[in-house]
Motif scaffolding. Sequence first.
Motif, mmCIF file in Angstrom:
data_model
loop_
_atom_site.group_PDB
_atom_site.id
_atom_site.type_symbol
_atom_site.label_atom_id
_atom_site.label_comp_id
_atom_site.label_asym_id
_atom_site.label_seq_id
_atom_site.Cartn_x
_atom_site.Cartn_y
_atom_site.Cartn_z
ATOM 1 N N ILE A 80 -19.046 38.133 -3.847
ATOM 2 C CA ILE A 80 -18.538 36.756 -3.806
ATOM 3 C C ILE A 80 -18.170 36.278 -5.207
ATOM 4 O O ILE A 80 -17.109 35.667 -5.421
ATOM 5 C CB ILE A 80 -19.589 35.825 -3.173
ATOM 6 N N VAL A 81 -19.031 36.570 -6.179
ATOM 7 C CA VAL A 81 -18.725 36.185 -7.560
ATOM 8 C C VAL A 81 -17.494 36.935 -8.061
ATOM 9 O O VAL A 81 -16.609 36.352 -8.714
ATOM 10 C CB VAL A 81 -19.948 36.450 -8.460
ATOM 11 N N THR B 46 -9.267 32.334 -2.047
ATOM 12 C CA THR B 46 -10.512 31.575 -1.895
ATOM 13 C C THR B 46 -11.159 31.862 -0.534
ATOM 14 O O THR B 46 -10.507 31.774 0.506
ATOM 15 C CB THR B 46 -10.230 30.070 -2.009
ATOM 16 N N ILE B 47 -12.444 32.205 -0.575
ATOM 17 C CA ILE B 47 -13.169 32.489 0.670
ATOM 18 C C ILE B 47 -14.380 31.572 0.835
ATOM 19 O O ILE B 47 -15.131 31.700 1.808
ATOM 20 C CB ILE B 47 -13.631 33.958 0.727
ATOM 21 N N GLY B 48 -14.598 30.673 -0.105
ATOM 22 C CA GLY B 48 -15.760 29.807 -0.025
ATOM 23 C C GLY B 48 -17.017 30.493 -0.548
ATOM 24 O O GLY B 48 -16.968 31.621 -1.052
ATOM 25 N N LEU B 49 -18.111 29.832 -0.406
ATOM 26 C CA LEU B 49 -19.374 30.347 -0.941
ATOM 27 C C LEU B 49 -20.431 30.513 0.145
ATOM 28 O O LEU B 49 -21.004 31.593 0.327
ATOM 29 C CB LEU B 49 -19.907 29.399 -2.023
ATOM 30 N N ALA B 50 -20.680 29.459 0.902
ATOM 31 C CA ALA B 50 -21.792 29.472 1.847
ATOM 32 C C ALA B 50 -21.539 30.380 3.037
ATOM 33 O O ALA B 50 -22.418 31.142 3.454
ATOM 34 C CB ALA B 50 -22.077 28.050 2.327
ATOM 35 N N VAL B 51 -20.326 30.320 3.605
ATOM 36 C CA VAL B 51 -20.056 31.091 4.827
ATOM 37 C C VAL B 51 -20.142 32.597 4.599
ATOM 38 O O VAL B 51 -20.804 33.309 5.374
ATOM 39 C CB VAL B 51 -18.695 30.682 5.413
ATOM 40 N N SER C 164 -21.523 28.933 -9.170
ATOM 41 C CA SER C 164 -20.261 28.432 -8.615
ATOM 42 C C SER C 164 -19.971 27.009 -9.078
ATOM 43 O O SER C 164 -18.855 26.699 -9.537
ATOM 44 C CB SER C 164 -20.315 28.481 -7.087
ATOM 45 N N THR C 165 -20.970 26.144 -8.972
ATOM 46 C CA THR C 165 -20.759 24.747 -9.366
ATOM 47 C C THR C 165 -20.482 24.618 -10.854
ATOM 48 O O THR C 165 -19.565 23.882 -11.272
ATOM 49 C CB THR C 165 -21.991 23.903 -8.992
ATOM 50 N N GLY C 166 -21.258 25.353 -11.669
ATOM 51 C CA GLY C 166 -21.026 25.299 -13.113
ATOM 52 C C GLY C 166 -19.661 25.816 -13.494
ATOM 53 O O GLY C 166 -18.964 25.234 -14.343
ATOM 54 N N GLY C 167 -19.226 26.927 -12.864
ATOM 55 C CA GLY C 167 -17.911 27.482 -13.177
ATOM 56 C C GLY C 167 -16.778 26.554 -12.786
ATOM 57 O O GLY C 167 -15.802 26.383 -13.537
ATOM 58 N N ARG C 168 -16.892 25.933 -11.638
ATOM 59 C CA ARG C 168 -15.812 25.060 -11.167
ATOM 60 C C ARG C 168 -15.756 23.758 -11.954
ATOM 61 O O ARG C 168 -14.680 23.190 -12.191
ATOM 62 C CB ARG C 168 -15.989 24.808 -9.686
#
Length: 385
Positions: A70-71, A80-85, A114-118
């Motif tokens: 995912i990373v 983009t594929i999202g994170l949680a799913v 993810s949050t820090g990168g975005r």
Amino acid sequence: MPSQSARQDVVVDALFGFAVFAVVAIAVGADVSDRGDIHLGYALAAVLGALMLVRRRWPVMVLLATSVLIVANYVIDLPTIGLAVPAAAALYSAAERGRSYWAVGTAAALVLVSTGGRLGEGQDPAYLLGYELASTVAIMGAAIALGNVQWQRARAERQRARIALLDGQAREAEAAELMALERTRIARDLHDAVGHHLSVVALHAAVAAEALEDEPADVPVARTELGHVTQASRAGLSELRATVRALRDADPGEERVASLAHLEELVDSVRAAGVDVRVEGAPAPGDLSGMVDATAYRIVQEALTNTLRHARAGRAEVVFQRGEGELEVTVTDDGAAVAVTEQSSGSGLAGMRERVRLVGGTVEAGPRSEGGFGVRAFLPTGGGR
């Protein structure tokens, strides 16, 4: 040949993997940002789905590999594929196999990265923190919680099965002990009966011998006494045959003798039910008399069975200590210090006290001040032979 349950697991994992592939592939196809190679995105979706085929055997490895993929999807700028799913299936699988701490830690790390990168890329903090973060955490948390519920349910089923097994072994052992007591009674009766008849034989044989040493007129007396000898001998032999036949009816090879030689097997069965058991100072086989050896084993068996049945413990400890002429047996756990009484544990504690009394020892059982439940017994090492 694989069992039906194993084949069902393979089918479920294959369907699980296909679901992961389909969800990620749909996300790749629906991406309108025109990022990266869409074909590589589909290949990534296929790998994420294939990992589900080994999720039962290597749950942590699958979780870590999924997180890395995912990373990597964002690092190499794929669709983009999202994170949680994409991570939900791996998080559920890890929690389902009892690796909830790994699941929580990995989920937290993914969210932070993810949050820090975005945020570093300049995306809107209000959207990220106010909407997307909450939904991501909710999906991940639900996946972990559902997996943990499944693990707890499976653990409870295993514990129930182990408790039933231990109860069955205890009942079999009790039946074997009753049989041994009955055989002891039979042996005592045999000793009394045969001893009585042999005493009669000896008495009449002595009278006959004295009569033969006297005048020939006493020969009829000797014959009478020898007749009594014959009759008593036949009666004794008849009782001996009947008793031996009764003892042969049961096959002693099928009876399980209580002994600390079986301690490791008992402990393994409790560990398999989810309780971490530590044993310290166990006597070597043959180091104790038979009765004390059996009593020590029964104390440990009953205490660990009560730990499984009542305490909901995670750890238990069995400690043996040799003193001057006695053996101290202590079994403790860290579970709920419930009041295990003779009534709540069936005949377990009462039977334990009776066995200890028969060998001349003492026993105490009850909740501990530091938490959990404890059983402590003192057995004379010279008793019960």
